[in-house]
Scaffold this active site. Structure first.
Site, short mmCIF file in Angstrom:
data_model
loop_
_atom_site.label_atom_id
_atom_site.label_comp_id
_atom_site.label_asym_id
_atom_site.label_seq_id
_atom_site.Cartn_x
_atom_site.Cartn_y
_atom_site.Cartn_z
N GLU A 405 0.82 -1.22 0.00
CA GLU A 405 0.00 0.00 0.00
C GLU A 405 0.84 1.26 0.00
O GLU A 405 0.51 2.25 -0.66
CB GLU A 405 -0.95 -0.01 1.20
CG GLU A 405 -2.13 -0.95 1.08
CD GLU A 405 -1.81 -2.39 1.41
OE1 GLU A 405 -2.68 -3.26 1.27
OE2 GLU A 405 -0.64 -2.66 1.82
N HIS A 472 -11.19 -5.78 8.83
CA HIS A 472 -11.90 -5.55 7.56
C HIS A 472 -13.18 -4.76 7.76
O HIS A 472 -14.03 -4.73 6.87
CB HIS A 472 -12.24 -6.89 6.88
CG HIS A 472 -11.06 -7.69 6.46
ND1 HIS A 472 -10.30 -8.42 7.34
CD2 HIS A 472 -10.50 -7.87 5.24
CE1 HIS A 472 -9.33 -9.03 6.68
NE2 HIS A 472 -9.43 -8.71 5.40
#
Length: 666
Positions: A405, A472
């Site tokens: 990322e 998540h």
């Protein structure tokens, strides 16, 4: 100064002509003389700090002269020779170091923490590593535009321990980006020697692990540096690929002047002093009859005069006068919003379909817009939002990324520097933590620091209610509403999502675009088929009433709507914020002044969330209009759990109705 004309470095001029050799010498001498002057000014308190590159000039000068002026270089704080070899006016550099307006950051950052598009230089930030991924993005733009250009980026041996280094090399290798990774191995990371930094014999060995060529050069031999880098650059332009180059050199002074060099063995300093790149090269040129002592004196006198003349210009420049309007206006690049209204034709879409359609239409509007993210290409993303995009736009513009990322956010920044917009998909908003540094320290601050926009949209699938657990399901918008320079968008409906996404992509500033996963396939709405935009900073008043003001966004809006359906006797203004930064305070204040009571609902946990700031703003601006304390309702002060019994207890939804009725009864 060396007294002997005998060089301790073996020079081989090869095919380098005498004119170039003299230019290499002058370009090394100039930063050395500037540094010597800066060290005097530092002791006099006329500059605040100095990171010396004495002894390393051959690397900066050799690399810069080997590249074309149109090719980007990303230097560090010991690369003064990059700036002077690119002929930046000295008075501007001196103004920069003194925090004057003629510098490059308007007094907002110091040293070499700046960039300049005029000279194709992109400066560092203190975290060092992110510039490596930024170089990837600039190099990617070169590939996409078929420019056949090289991007050179510097780091030190200490910086190679950072994760950004490994991510950037991996991305560059996978995508075959034309990047020269230049590692200045100068012996110490502040006081930590190389044997405590890494265990491999040479940093260049790491290139093998990433499938790229690597070379070791004598960083004190300017002919070797210049000749080899020139050859490598020519090769990369013909066959784009990354190359890792390790320059063996030494730092002759402290990490910065205040730290000194007491931790360095004297014998080591003496050994490297004999390898001074400037003095050895000067002796070589004299031996080769290319340079005379008379020329040396004349060249030095000319540089000293130039330095003193430009210093006086900087000294004579007035100190910066703090201006509140200027400071606040420079946080973002000005954006002239253009409203695009759709025609009347609509179709019923789920939230996920509206986002996909909006993204596709933006790809059609902006012909070079790039999408990057894990599994976004053939697979279409884990939520299938980019399904079919590769077929229409190709893999050059819809790019699968490695799981890194940080490097991908940085690559987005690099694309922006090179004039290309990008959308980066975080597979889940939770994963942004792995790229947090470049978001809050690079994207957010670049325009304020040196007038460089970060034209990047981060798509952030977020939220609970889907039994996905602590990693998540977070709604982490408050991490970013806190950070000046970022814009934060959080739609609750398909219509808003499509129009706001178009605006986010048009906006040249960094935007975090939150998409609630539980709403992806559960919310439907008639949405215009055409491309259209919705302005930032304009909340939607979904319901009107007189008893209370309800403020929310994202899934919270649907919880509030459900509560109002179940309690038809409650007369409420329901405000959907839609964007959290900028925030529509006008709509909030007008409603609160009408109803006198306000409740703010968020899915995030309570402390430090956006509801707290909204509550504080209302207390400061509407206190006399309130008939009750502002009420905040949020999720529990725990991580979000997995199993539904615990997740239901965690979520704010289950506490909202009772809190609403309690406030109404106050």
């Amino acid at each position: 100064m060396l007294t002997s004309t005998r060089s301790t470095i073996t020079f081989d001029k090869k095919n380098v002509d005498d004119r170039t050799l003299l230019k290499l010498y002058k370009n090394m001498l100039k930063p050395r003389l500037i540094e010597e002057k800066m060290l005097i000014l530092l002791r006099q308190g006329k500059i605040s700090k100095w990171f010396s590159g004495i002894g390393q000039e051959a690397i900066s000068v050799g690399v810069t002269m080997a590249l074309d002026n149109e090719e980007y270089i990303l230097p560090m704080h010991r690369n003064l020779g990059v700036f002077t070899s690119r002929n930046i006016p000295l008075h501007r550099l001196f103004s920069q170091w003194q925090g004057k307006a003629n510098g490059f950051t308007k007094g907002r950052d110091r040293s070499f923490h700046f960039g300049t598009q005029e000279y194709n230089i992109v400066g560092m930030i203190s975290h060092l590593g992110p510039q490596l991924g930024v170089a990837d993005g600039i190099a990617l733009a070169s590939l996409l535009k078929n420019k056949k250009q090289v991007t050179a980026v510097f780091t030190g041996e200490g910086g190679t321990s950072e994760g950004d280094f490994h991510e950037a090399l991996n991305v560059a290798s996978v995508w075959q980006l034309p990047v020269l990774f230049c590692v200045e191995n100068n012996g110490y990371g502040l006081s930590t020697p190389t044997n405590e930094q890494y265990r491999c014999k040479d940093i260049a060995d790491r290139g093998k692990g990433y499938g790229m060529e690597s070379f070791i050069l004598d960083g004190n031999n300017v002919i070797e540096v210049y000749s080899k880098i020139k050859k490598l650059a020519q090769s990369i332009r013909k066959r784009p690929r990354p190359i890792l180059v390790e320059f063996k050199t030494f730092r002759m002074r402290g990490h910065e002047e205040a730290s000194g060099t007491k931790y360095v063995p004297k014998a080591l300093l003496q050994e490297w002093a004999k390898k001074d790149p400037l003095e050895n090269f000067q002796a070589y040129l004299k031996d080769e009859k290319i340079l005379t002592e008379k020329q040396v004196v004349a060249i030095k006198e000319g540089f000293v005069h130039e330095i003193n003349e430009n210093l006086q210009i900087a000294f004579d420049e007035a100190p910066i006068v703090a201006d509140l309007t200027t400071e606040l206006n420079d946080i973002y690049k000005p954006f002239e919003y253009k409203e695009v209204n759709p025609n009347s034709e609509t179709e019923e879409l789920r939230l996920i379909d509206a986002i996909s359609q909006g993204l596709k239409q933006s790809m059609q509007q902006h012909k070079d817009l790039v999408i990057m993210g894990q599994d976004v290409a053939e697979y279409g993303g884990v939520f299938k939002i980019t399904d079919g995009f590769v077929k229409e736009f190709g893999k050059e513009r819809v790019r699968n990324t490695p799981i890194c990322e940080s490097a991908i956010v940085e690559a987005g920044m690099g694309l922006s520097i090179a004039g290309i917009k990008s959308v980066v998909e975080m597979q889940f908003a939770d994963f942004v933590t792995s790229g947090f540094n470049p978001v809050v320290n690079y994207l957010a601050k670049s325009h304020y620091r040196w007038n460089q926009q970060a034209d990047v949209v981060l798509r952030m699938p977020c939220g609970g209610g889907v039994a996905a657990g602590p990693f998540h399901s977070q709604t982490n918008e408050a991490w970013f509403t806190k950070t000046p320079g970022l814009k934060v968008v959080y739609p609750a409906f398909p219509y808003d999502a499509k129009g706001l996404l178009a605006t986010a992509i048009n906006d040249p500033n960094p935007v975090l675009f939150f998409e609630h996963k539980a709403l992806y396939r559960s919310i439907r709405q008639d949405v215009p088929i055409d491309y259209y935009t919705i302005p930032f900073g304009k909340a939607a008043l979904l319901k009107e009433g007189n008893d209370i003001t309800i403020i929310s966004y994202g899934a919270g809006i649907h919880w509030a709507l459900e509560t109002l359906v179940n309690n038809s006797d409650i007369s409420a203004d329901l405000i959907d914020l839609r964007t959290l930064q900028p925030l529509d305070t006008e709509t909030i204040y007008n409603s609160v002044r009408k109803t006198g009571k306000v409740i703010v609902l968020q899915e995030d946990s309570l402390f430090g969330g956006i509801a707290s700031d909204i509550s504080a703003l209302i207390m400061e601006h509407c206190f006399e209009d309130l008939d009750a304390p502002v009420k905040r309702v949020a999720s529990l002060e725990t991580p979000i759990p997995f199993i539904n019994q615990l997740e239901d207890q965690y979520m704010a939804k289950g506490r909202f109705e009772d809190s609403l009725k309690e406030l109404l009864a106050y």
